[in-house]
Design an enzyme around this catalytic site. Structure first.
Site, PDB file in Angstrom:
ATOM      1  N   HIS A 128     -35.110  14.307  58.375  1.00 40.58           N
ATOM      2  CA  HIS A 128     -35.592  14.194  57.202  1.00 40.58           C
ATOM      3  C   HIS A 128     -35.570  15.800  56.819  1.00 40.58           C
ATOM      4  O   HIS A 128     -36.060  15.988  55.581  1.00 40.58           O
ATOM      5  CB  HIS A 128     -36.611  13.245  56.783  1.00 40.58           C
ATOM      6  CG  HIS A 128     -36.381  12.051  56.810  1.00 40.58           C
ATOM      7  ND1 HIS A 128     -35.374  11.413  56.186  1.00 40.58           N
ATOM      8  CD2 HIS A 128     -36.884  11.087  57.749  1.00 40.58           C
ATOM      9  CE1 HIS A 128     -35.419  10.128  56.342  1.00 40.58           C
ATOM     10  NE2 HIS A 128     -36.558   9.833  57.563  1.00 40.58           N
ATOM     11  N   ASP A 165     -30.071   5.971  62.139  1.00 38.98           N
ATOM     12  CA  ASP A 165     -31.345   5.604  61.839  1.00 38.98           C
ATOM     13  C   ASP A 165     -31.414   4.685  60.389  1.00 38.98           C
ATOM     14  O   ASP A 165     -30.680   4.784  59.683  1.00 38.98           O
ATOM     15  CB  ASP A 165     -32.118   6.898  61.557  1.00 38.98           C
ATOM     16  CG  ASP A 165     -33.723   6.932  61.340  1.00 38.98           C
ATOM     17  OD1 ASP A 165     -34.069   7.061  62.392  1.00 38.98           O
ATOM     18  OD2 ASP A 165     -34.219   6.314  60.478  1.00 38.98           O
ATOM     19  N   HIS A 167     -33.305   4.843  58.184  1.00 40.92           N
ATOM     20  CA  HIS A 167     -33.581   5.702  57.129  1.00 40.92           C
ATOM     21  C   HIS A 167     -32.434   6.885  56.783  1.00 40.92           C
ATOM     22  O   HIS A 167     -31.828   7.246  57.945  1.00 40.92           O
ATOM     23  CB  HIS A 167     -35.105   6.525  57.183  1.00 40.92           C
ATOM     24  CG  HIS A 167     -36.208   5.829  57.544  1.00 40.92           C
ATOM     25  ND1 HIS A 167     -36.592   5.584  58.701  1.00 40.92           N
ATOM     26  CD2 HIS A 167     -37.002   5.076  56.722  1.00 40.92           C
ATOM     27  CE1 HIS A 167     -37.890   5.020  58.762  1.00 40.92           C
ATOM     28  NE2 HIS A 167     -37.868   4.393  57.481  1.00 40.92           N
ATOM     29  N   ASP A 252     -34.902   2.899  64.811  1.00 41.95           N
ATOM     30  CA  ASP A 252     -35.879   2.038  63.794  1.00 41.95           C
ATOM     31  C   ASP A 252     -35.101   1.061  63.053  1.00 41.95           C
ATOM     32  O   ASP A 252     -35.551   0.317  61.945  1.00 41.95           O
ATOM     33  CB  ASP A 252     -36.568   2.890  62.774  1.00 41.95           C
ATOM     34  CG  ASP A 252     -35.984   3.967  62.333  1.00 41.95           C
ATOM     35  OD1 ASP A 252     -34.715   4.178  62.356  1.00 41.95           O
ATOM     36  OD2 ASP A 252     -36.762   4.919  61.770  1.00 41.95           O
TER      37      ASP A 252
HETATM   38 ZN   LIG Z   1     -35.913   6.412  60.715  1.00 39.26          ZN
END
Ligand SMILES: [Zn+2]
Length: 346
Positions: A128, A165, A167, A252
Site C-alpha cells: 500500500h 493479497d 487488498h 489475508d
Molecule cells: Zn492485505
C-alpha cells in the site's frame, strides 16, 4: 533429470521491532507465529538463509521520493502516526528498511545462483505504500523496490509483480503505472480497502494492459483462485515472459482472516503458489520471490507460509503445462476477459 531446487528463506528479527500498538492487527506476533515454520524449513536440505541488511536510501529512492524516505527515517526513536492506519514506533523505520533489504537479498540470491527461488517473511508489509506517503500499515514498498533493484543491478527488462493479497496493491500499481516493462497483476476483494484496483485501470498511456486488476466479491475460494492463477494469470505471464516474478504474498485472502472475506484454504494457497512457480519455470528460469504482505490470522499465517514453502521446494515436480481454460470456474474474474483481450490472447 532436473537440477535440485534450492530455496532461499528470509527472516530478519529486526522486523519484529515495529510496534504499531497493542491493538493493531499488524503486530510482531504475526512473524513470531510463523517463525517455527521458517526454522523448520531452514532445517531442510536445499534451503539457504538470506543475509540480513537494510535497504539503502538510494535503493529506496528508486521507488520513493527522497523527501518521503527522509520523513520515514526521521521517525527513528519516536512514535508518530504517518497515516490513519500506519504508526511508526522507535524502531519501525529500521524494521521497514530491513524488510526491503530481505527482498533485495532474495533478488541477489536468485540471480547469482545461490538459490532458484525465495520466500521472505517480513513486516511491515509494503504494497500500500505510495511513492510519496505511507498507507495501510505500509512504509516502503519492498516489492517495488526489489523490482527496481533487479532492473538496476541485473539489467532485467521484463518483470512481473503478482499480488495475491486480499487488498489491492495500490502502491505497487502507482509505482509501475507508466512502466511498459513491468506487469502488475492483482486479485483483491472489492469493494474493500483501499478502494482502488478497478478492471478499467490498465496503466498509463504507454503501458496500457501492463496493470491488470481482478476485483472479486467476497467468498471466492480455492476453486476460483486456482483457476484464476493457473489459467488466466499464467497465460498472461507466458506472453509477457518476465525474467523475474515477484509475488506480494499476502495471506489475508485465506478463510477466516479478520481483515478479509475470502475463503482460500492452505491447499489453495499451495496450488496458487505452484501455478506461479510453474509460470516462473516456463519464462523466468525459475526465478520467483515470494514476500509476505498481509495476513492477520495466526494459524493461516503458519499454514499459508508452509504451503508456499512446500510449493517452492517441490518446484522441480510442478506441472509445467498450462491448465485448460475453464471460464466457468473463474468467478468474478470472468468480467476481466473482454478488457484484457484488448491486449492479451486469452
Ligand atoms: Zn492485505
Amino acid at each position: 533429470m532436473k537440477d535440485i531446487i534450492r530455496t532461499a528463506i528470509g527472516f530478519d528479527s529486526a522486523c519484529l521491532e515495529h510496534h504499531p500498538g497493542d491493538d493493531h492487527p499488524e503486530r510482531p506476533m504475526r512473524l513470531e507465529a510463523l517463525r517455527p515454520v521458517i526454522e523448520g524449513a531452514l532445517a531442510e536440505a536445499h534451503t539457504v538463509s538470506l543475509p540480513k541488511r537494510a535497504a539503502s536510501v538510494d535503493e529506496l529512492c528508486r521507488v520513493h521520493t527522497p523527501m518521503y524516505v527522509d520523513r520515514v527515517r526521521a521517525t527513528a526513536g519516536t512514535t508518530i502516526r504517518l497515516d490513519p492506519d500506519t504508526i511508526a514506533s522507535p524502531f519501525s523505520a529500521a524494521a521497514a528498511c530491513h524488510a526491503s533489504g530481505q527482498l533485495l537479498e532474495a533478488v541477489d540470491t536468485v540471480f547469482d545462483g545461490r538459490a532458484n527461488n525465495a520466500f521472505v517473511a517480513v513486516r511491515p508489509p509494503g504494497h500500500h505504500a505510495e511513492p510519496t506517503h505511507a498507507m495501510g500499515f505500509c512504509f516502503f514498498n519492498s516489492i517495488a523496490v526489489a523490482a527496481e533493484y533487479a532492473r538496476a543491478r541485473y539489467d532485467v527488462r521484463r518483470i512481473a509483480v503478482v499480488d495475491i493479497d486480499v487488498h489491492h496493491g495500490n502502491g505497487t500499481q502507482s509505482a509501475f503505472w507508466d512502466d511498459p516493462h513491468t506487469l502488475f497483476i492483482s486479485t483483491h476483494q472489492a469493494p474493500h480497502y483501499p478502494g482502488t484496483g478497478a478492471i478499467s485501470d490498465l496503466g498509463g498511456k504507454d503501458a496500457q494492459g501492463m496493470t491488470l486488476n481482478i476485483p472479486l466479491t467476497s467468498g471466492h475460494g480455492d476453486r476460483e483462485y486456482v483457476a484464476i492463477y493457473s489459467a488466466l494469470v499464467a497465460r498472461v505471464l507466458e506472453q509477457h515472459a518476465p525474467e523475474l516474478i515477484l509475488v506480494s504474498a499476502g495471506l489475508d485472502m485465506m478463510d477466516g482472516d479478520p481483515l478479509g472475506s475470502m475463503a482460500v484454504t492452505p491447499s489453495g494457497v499451495g496450488q496458487v503458489a505452484r501455478a506461479l512457480i510453474a509460470a516462473a519455470a516456463r519464462t523466468a528460469g525459475g526465478r520467483i520471490v515470494f514476500a509476505l504482505e498481509g495476513g492477520y490470522d495466526l494459524t493461516n499465517l503458519r499454514n499459508g507460509t508452509q504451503a508456499c514453502l512446500e510449493a517452492l521446494y517441490t518446484a522441480d515436480v510442478c506441472n509445467l503445462t498450462l491448465s485448460p481454460w475453464k471460464e466457468s470456474e473463474l468467478g468474478d474474474a470472468r468480467h476481466v476477459l473482454p478488457v484484457w483481450r484488448t491486449r492479451w490472447r486469452l
